[in-house]
Scaffold this motif. Sequence first.
Motif, PDB file in Angstrom:
ATOM      1  N   ASP A 346      11.969  -4.140   8.508  1.00 41.25           N
ATOM      2  CA  ASP A 346      13.172  -4.211   9.334  1.00 41.25           C
ATOM      3  C   ASP A 346      14.320  -4.508   8.386  1.00 41.25           C
ATOM      4  O   ASP A 346      14.524  -5.659   7.950  1.00 41.25           O
ATOM      5  N   CYS A 347      15.049  -3.441   8.020  1.00 38.84           N
ATOM      6  CA  CYS A 347      16.075  -3.594   6.988  1.00 38.84           C
ATOM      7  C   CYS A 347      17.280  -4.412   7.485  1.00 38.84           C
ATOM      8  O   CYS A 347      17.982  -5.044   6.679  1.00 38.84           O
ATOM      9  N   ARG A 348      17.530  -4.414   8.777  1.00 41.71           N
ATOM     10  CA  ARG A 348      18.641  -5.204   9.296  1.00 41.71           C
ATOM     11  C   ARG A 348      18.312  -6.697   9.223  1.00 41.71           C
ATOM     12  O   ARG A 348      19.139  -7.509   8.816  1.00 41.71           O
ATOM     13  N   ALA A 349      17.060  -7.020   9.592  1.00 44.62           N
ATOM     14  CA  ALA A 349      16.668  -8.439   9.561  1.00 44.62           C
ATOM     15  C   ALA A 349      16.193  -8.863   8.180  1.00 44.62           C
ATOM     16  O   ALA A 349      16.064 -10.067   7.908  1.00 44.62           O
ATOM     17  N   GLY A 350      15.876  -7.870   7.323  1.00 47.61           N
ATOM     18  CA  GLY A 350      15.435  -8.191   5.976  1.00 47.61           C
ATOM     19  C   GLY A 350      14.039  -8.786   5.935  1.00 47.61           C
ATOM     20  O   GLY A 350      13.789  -9.720   5.176  1.00 47.61           O
ATOM     21  N   ARG A 351      13.120  -8.262   6.773  1.00 50.01           N
ATOM     22  CA  ARG A 351      11.772  -8.810   6.775  1.00 50.01           C
ATOM     23  C   ARG A 351      10.740  -7.688   6.950  1.00 50.01           C
ATOM     24  O   ARG A 351      11.026  -6.636   7.522  1.00 50.01           O
ATOM     25  N   VAL A 352       9.557  -7.951   6.451  1.00 46.49           N
ATOM     26  CA  VAL A 352       8.443  -7.012   6.582  1.00 46.49           C
ATOM     27  C   VAL A 352       7.816  -7.215   7.955  1.00 46.49           C
ATOM     28  O   VAL A 352       7.525  -8.361   8.344  1.00 46.49           O
ATOM     29  N   VAL A 353       7.580  -6.114   8.696  1.00 46.09           N
ATOM     30  CA  VAL A 353       7.015  -6.242  10.043  1.00 46.09           C
ATOM     31  C   VAL A 353       5.600  -5.687  10.136  1.00 46.09           C
ATOM     32  O   VAL A 353       4.904  -5.914  11.127  1.00 46.09           O
ATOM     33  N   GLY A 354       5.148  -4.932   9.126  1.00 48.71           N
ATOM     34  CA  GLY A 354       3.792  -4.383   9.192  1.00 48.71           C
ATOM     35  C   GLY A 354       3.515  -3.397   8.077  1.00 48.71           C
ATOM     36  O   GLY A 354       4.341  -3.199   7.167  1.00 48.71           O
ATOM     37  N   PHE A 355       2.365  -2.802   8.179  1.00 45.57           N
ATOM     38  CA  PHE A 355       1.939  -1.802   7.197  1.00 45.57           C
ATOM     39  C   PHE A 355       1.285  -0.623   7.927  1.00 45.57           C
ATOM     40  O   PHE A 355       0.700  -0.789   9.014  1.00 45.57           O
ATOM     41  N   GLU A 356       1.381   0.541   7.312  1.00 41.15           N
ATOM     42  CA  GLU A 356       0.615   1.701   7.788  1.00 41.15           C
ATOM     43  C   GLU A 356      -0.517   1.962   6.802  1.00 41.15           C
ATOM     44  O   GLU A 356      -0.286   2.077   5.594  1.00 41.15           O
ATOM     45  N   ALA A 357      -1.740   2.038   7.316  1.00 37.95           N
ATOM     46  CA  ALA A 357      -2.904   2.305   6.461  1.00 37.95           C
ATOM     47  C   ALA A 357      -2.986   3.804   6.196  1.00 37.95           C
ATOM     48  O   ALA A 357      -3.008   4.612   7.127  1.00 37.95           O
ATOM     49  N   LEU A 358      -3.024   4.166   4.917  1.00 31.10           N
ATOM     50  CA  LEU A 358      -3.080   5.570   4.500  1.00 31.10           C
ATOM     51  C   LEU A 358      -4.323   5.782   3.647  1.00 31.10           C
ATOM     52  O   LEU A 358      -4.538   5.070   2.653  1.00 31.10           O
ATOM     53  N   ILE A 359      -5.131   6.768   4.012  1.00 30.72           N
ATOM     54  CA  ILE A 359      -6.396   6.970   3.314  1.00 30.72           C
ATOM     55  C   ILE A 359      -6.191   7.727   2.005  1.00 30.72           C
ATOM     56  O   ILE A 359      -5.300   8.575   1.882  1.00 30.72           O
ATOM     57  N   ARG A 360      -7.000   7.415   1.033  1.00 29.30           N
ATOM     58  CA  ARG A 360      -7.040   8.109  -0.244  1.00 29.30           C
ATOM     59  C   ARG A 360      -8.499   8.397  -0.591  1.00 29.30           C
ATOM     60  O   ARG A 360      -9.395   7.607  -0.259  1.00 29.30           O
ATOM     61  N   TRP A 361      -8.728   9.509  -1.266  1.00 23.29           N
ATOM     62  CA  TRP A 361     -10.079   9.858  -1.720  1.00 23.29           C
ATOM     63  C   TRP A 361     -10.113   9.722  -3.232  1.00 23.29           C
ATOM     64  O   TRP A 361      -9.486  10.495  -3.946  1.00 23.29           O
ATOM     65  N   ASN A 362     -10.870   8.754  -3.701  1.00 27.59           N
ATOM     66  CA  ASN A 362     -11.010   8.556  -5.144  1.00 27.59           C
ATOM     67  C   ASN A 362     -12.135   9.459  -5.643  1.00 27.59           C
ATOM     68  O   ASN A 362     -13.276   9.035  -5.815  1.00 27.59           O
ATOM     69  N   HIS A 363     -11.786  10.719  -5.861  1.00 28.51           N
ATOM     70  CA  HIS A 363     -12.775  11.736  -6.244  1.00 28.51           C
ATOM     71  C   HIS A 363     -13.293  11.433  -7.650  1.00 28.51           C
ATOM     72  O   HIS A 363     -12.506  11.145  -8.569  1.00 28.51           O
TER      73      HIS A 363
END
Length: 591
Positions: A346-363
């Motif tokens: 939240d750039c207006r409040a200047g705080r982190v509100v969460g994360f998005e989990a993104l998958i990666r394949w370590n081939h």
Amino acid sequence: MAECSPYEFIGLDCSQMRAILLGLDEGILLWDLRGYLTFANPAALTQLGDGAQTSLGRHWRWLARTRIGADLTDVPDDDEAHFPVALALGGQHAGPALLKIAPPDARVRWLRLHARPLLDGAGQVIGAVSSSADVTGLIEQEQSLKRQLHFDVLTGLPNRALFSDRLDQALAHNRRHGQHLAVCLLDLDGFKAVNDVHGHAAGDLLLKQVADRLHETLRGDDTAARIGGDEFALLIGDLKTAGQCEQVIKRILDALATPYRLNGSEARISASIGVTLYPTDATDPDLLLRHADQAMYKAKQSGKNRFCIFDPTLESRSRANLGLIRKIEQALERNEFALHYQPKVDCRAGRVVGFEALIRWNHPVLGMRMPGEFLPLIEQEDVIVHIGDWVIGEALRQQARLRAAGHDLTISVNIAARQLMRRQFAERLEALLEHDDCRDRLEIEILETAALEDIGTVSSLIASFQARGIRFALDDFGTGYSSLVHLKRLAASVLKIDQTFVRDMLDDPGDLAIVQGVVGLAGAFQRHVVAEGVEDMAQVRRLLELGCDVMQGYGISRPLPADGIVPWLDDFVPDPLWSPPSPAGRTVAAH
């Protein structure tokens, strides 16, 4: 038989010999040295259908022209030198020959003929004697068995076995002559309805008419076969182009779509045809039929009453994809996948509100692979469900680690439509959350385009999950056919503005208008809004001016490995440039 001496047998006089010849059931014919018939006993005349004895005095070639060859094998017309009578006149014992006798006013008969030389007392050949037996019953039985083995009883068309044999022969012929061949499978559309409405007798009559139309439409050297039920197979040869094949198939479709008369009633059906072309496609007969079947299924799916030509390049791609799918399954078994987490701020409040989990394949060979390189290939495969379960479980474990470190933040996970629509998904999710006390911190993201494919079912699922305390977000919002009705029915808590609009909004008025529209919709419906793909400060400040406070993207932070989240949170300091003038209207901030 005025002179008896040439035919004398020890102990028999001439009258006895005549009585024997006249009383035999086997036909006896005598030929002079020039090959003309001089005697035929009553049995022979009956076999020849010659009550007036007009056969006497005729040359043996007259009889030879009726033959088709020994044991139903075709014999060339100019091969008369091998006829038994000819051989016997040359001094050889010969036979058998199979003769088909078709008298004008009598039943067709089949005769088996043997001949041997006729010798005088000095051992000189003076003619020939032949014997014939009526084997009509045996031949007709053999032909009946052959028809049953190779032809469909109802339609008279070749059956599957004979079609397979003809396919082998056609492939060999086309291989030698470099010609093209079309292998087709045809399935009738609407045949079951004919059986249900008009009865099975009418259905059988329709199948006969279909067979007649196929026979009339195809060329003489082509083959139509019934291979079961309302399914037919076609061989169309001597083709120079695929367009030539298409013309034939279109004629067949038109012929079969013409109404049928069934015992006073009218019925309409159509056909779906799958086609594969040799040598463009494989050379194996079974594979050609399988490909034609795949093409026919595609024609059915595309609306019926049409044809589809198999594309070998798509098959090669499909096989390659199958191999990759198996590798992805193995990667899941070998724990080669990992989650990276992109912060939402939240750039207006200047705080982190969460994360998005993104998958990666370590081939193990190719290194770190992004989701766009493999997830699209498995969207319609069951493995996407197993990967989705793993992602949820891993995200919940990461969330527990964050709480233990003093950070109570939302983690969102992307769920494929195939997994969401599975009947067991709710039960599996409940099992994963059974011992977790932060279900209100789990957010499920689903693509807007996927949600619109079955908006009724998806809206019910969203409502059901929200009742369990689980929040939903519509990902890539704006890329589908968004409308107020859709937004009202899809009661997701969060709208995520697609990064393609965010990326170009400073230069493209159309993209800017879309971003403004989504922000406005979110405010009107009291939904949270998140902007994806934010890359620089100019975009941050413009989004804040529009009333969108929560953002994610490389301009905020790149996705972090699991062990890098806590250090990043500990070091997080909001950028002082994230403070534009207050907007005229504020949108509800996410989280």
